[in-house]
Write a protein that holds these residues in place. Structure first.
Motif, PDB file in Angstrom:
ATOM      1  N   UNK A 211      12.544 -38.078 -55.979  1.00  0.00           N
ATOM      2  CA  UNK A 211      13.861 -37.708 -56.500  1.00  0.00           C
ATOM      3  C   UNK A 211      13.726 -36.544 -57.480  1.00  0.00           C
ATOM      4  N   UNK A 212      12.727 -36.610 -58.333  1.00  0.00           N
ATOM      5  CA  UNK A 212      12.499 -35.538 -59.295  1.00  0.00           C
ATOM      6  C   UNK A 212      12.156 -34.224 -58.599  1.00  0.00           C
ATOM      7  N   UNK A 213      11.348 -34.319 -57.543  1.00  0.00           N
ATOM      8  CA  UNK A 213      10.959 -33.131 -56.778  1.00  0.00           C
ATOM      9  C   UNK A 213      12.190 -32.473 -56.153  1.00  0.00           C
ATOM     10  N   UNK A 214      13.061 -33.288 -55.557  1.00  0.00           N
ATOM     11  CA  UNK A 214      14.245 -32.731 -54.902  1.00  0.00           C
ATOM     12  C   UNK A 214      15.247 -32.182 -55.913  1.00  0.00           C
ATOM     13  N   UNK A 215      15.336 -32.807 -57.058  1.00  0.00           N
ATOM     14  CA  UNK A 215      16.244 -32.291 -58.091  1.00  0.00           C
ATOM     15  C   UNK A 215      15.838 -30.876 -58.493  1.00  0.00           C
ATOM     16  N   UNK A 216      14.547 -30.620 -58.544  1.00  0.00           N
ATOM     17  CA  UNK A 216      14.054 -29.306 -58.964  1.00  0.00           C
ATOM     18  C   UNK A 216      14.318 -28.211 -57.927  1.00  0.00           C
ATOM     19  N   UNK A 217      14.696 -28.591 -56.699  1.00  0.00           N
ATOM     20  CA  UNK A 217      15.035 -27.581 -55.694  1.00  0.00           C
ATOM     21  C   UNK A 217      16.392 -26.940 -55.966  1.00  0.00           C
ATOM     22  N   UNK A 218      17.182 -27.578 -56.829  1.00  0.00           N
ATOM     23  CA  UNK A 218      18.536 -27.105 -57.077  1.00  0.00           C
ATOM     24  C   UNK A 218      19.579 -27.815 -56.241  1.00  0.00           C
ATOM     25  N   UNK A 219      19.153 -28.813 -55.461  1.00  0.00           N
ATOM     26  CA  UNK A 219      20.100 -29.588 -54.657  1.00  0.00           C
ATOM     27  C   UNK A 219      21.092 -30.317 -55.560  1.00  0.00           C
ATOM     28  N   UNK A 220      22.278 -30.597 -55.011  1.00  0.00           N
ATOM     29  CA  UNK A 220      23.321 -31.263 -55.777  1.00  0.00           C
ATOM     30  C   UNK A 220      23.133 -32.777 -55.817  1.00  0.00           C
ATOM     31  N   UNK A 221      22.321 -33.282 -54.896  1.00  0.00           N
ATOM     32  CA  UNK A 221      22.109 -34.719 -54.828  1.00  0.00           C
ATOM     33  C   UNK A 221      21.203 -35.057 -53.673  1.00  0.00           C
ATOM     34  N   UNK A 222      20.966 -36.347 -53.504  1.00  0.00           N
ATOM     35  CA  UNK A 222      20.101 -36.800 -52.428  1.00  0.00           C
ATOM     36  C   UNK A 222      20.621 -38.114 -51.872  1.00  0.00           C
ATOM     37  N   UNK A 223      20.638 -38.208 -50.550  1.00  0.00           N
ATOM     38  CA  UNK A 223      20.984 -39.460 -49.877  1.00  0.00           C
ATOM     39  C   UNK A 223      19.708 -40.274 -49.711  1.00  0.00           C
ATOM     40  N   UNK A 224      19.767 -41.537 -50.125  1.00  0.00           N
ATOM     41  CA  UNK A 224      18.594 -42.404 -50.041  1.00  0.00           C
ATOM     42  C   UNK A 224      18.947 -43.657 -49.256  1.00  0.00           C
ATOM     43  N   UNK A 225      18.094 -43.992 -48.293  1.00  0.00           N
ATOM     44  CA  UNK A 225      18.321 -45.180 -47.482  1.00  0.00           C
ATOM     45  C   UNK A 225      17.168 -46.153 -47.546  1.00  0.00           C
TER      46      UNK A 225
END
Length: 245
Positions: A211-225
């Motif tokens: 989650x931390x890695x994806x946040x640093x990409x500048x994405x607005x959020x992440x879908x988690x399943x």
């Protein structure tokens, strides 16, 4: 912009499931009551829910539409944002969902086969309510429930749909999706940097660090399943981790 963790409620045959690489029969999770699953995520802190009709995505028929309507009605007074995808093939399909009260309709195959649909919906309902799903395998777009590969790249299609009026993009990296082996942030970062609309990431999250890695990409959020359903971490821990990142 606040980075958001968005629980997925994927439905197949009336049940809440998690598939490996989107392959039918590969269920690693199967719950009998998708409505209860959705409400449980709300109780645990979710502000947005990601609903997918897998029967619709794979077969083109939105068999789980009645369940989606129940979830929307159950969340109506709670202020929960709901985004819905899977089997939305026409303006009428999308309009019925938007009129039902969902926040965003997610177009995948339909947008790629009929790009003007994105413009039509954006003009009719507002760009913020139209999300285009870009699912990529080996750097190329996949459609029809990931059964067909196209020649275009996510960056090419992201720019095109931004011009056509999409208010956001949902980017799924099929190479990592459902495998629980971690994320590859590079394709997400490339897409984020190529467009001016929010990009929501999906695929492969298996740890709080992902989650931390994806946040640093500048994405607005992440879908988690799968990570949530199999107990790799809790939604509460995910929200807390992102808050302090």
């Amino acid at each position: 912009m606040v980075f958001e963790v968005i629980p997925a409620v994927d439905m197949k045959g009336g049940k809440c499931v998690q598939l490996v690489q989107g392959v039918p029969g590969s269920e690693i999770v199967s719950l009998d009551d998708p409505v209860e699953a959705a409400l449980d995520w709300v109780r645990k802190g979710a502000k947005t829910l990601h609903l997918v009709d897998l029967d619709g995505a794979i077969e083109g028929e939105r068999k789980n539409a009645p369940i989606i309507e129940k979830i929307v009605n159950a969340c109506r007074e709670k202020g929960i944002r709901i985004q819905v995808g899977g089997g939305i093939r026409s303006f009428e399909d999308a309009a019925s969902l938007l009129e039902l009260g969902i926040s965003r309709v997610i177009l995948g195959t339909a947008a790629l086969q009929n790009p003007e649909l994105v413009k039509h919906l954006s003009n009719s309902f507002g760009c913020e309510r139209v999300t285009v799903a870009l699912d990529a395998k080996n750097g190329k777009i996949s459609i029809k429930g990931w059964t067909e590969e196209c020649s275009q790249t996510p960056v090419e299609m992201g720019r095109k749909f931004e011009e056509l009026g999409a208010g956001s993009l949902l980017f799924t990296n099929i190479d990592t999706e459902g495998l629980m082996q971690g994320v590859n942030p590079i394709p997400t970062k490339e897409l984020v940097e190529s467009v001016n609309i929010p990009v929501i990431a999906s695929g492969g999250v298996s740890s709080l660090q992902d989650l931390q890695v994806l946040k640093k990409t500048g994405a607005a959020g992440v879908v988690v399943g799968s990570a949530l359903y199999t107990g790799r971490f809790t939604l509460e821990a995910a929200i807390e981790t992102i808050r302090h990142e």
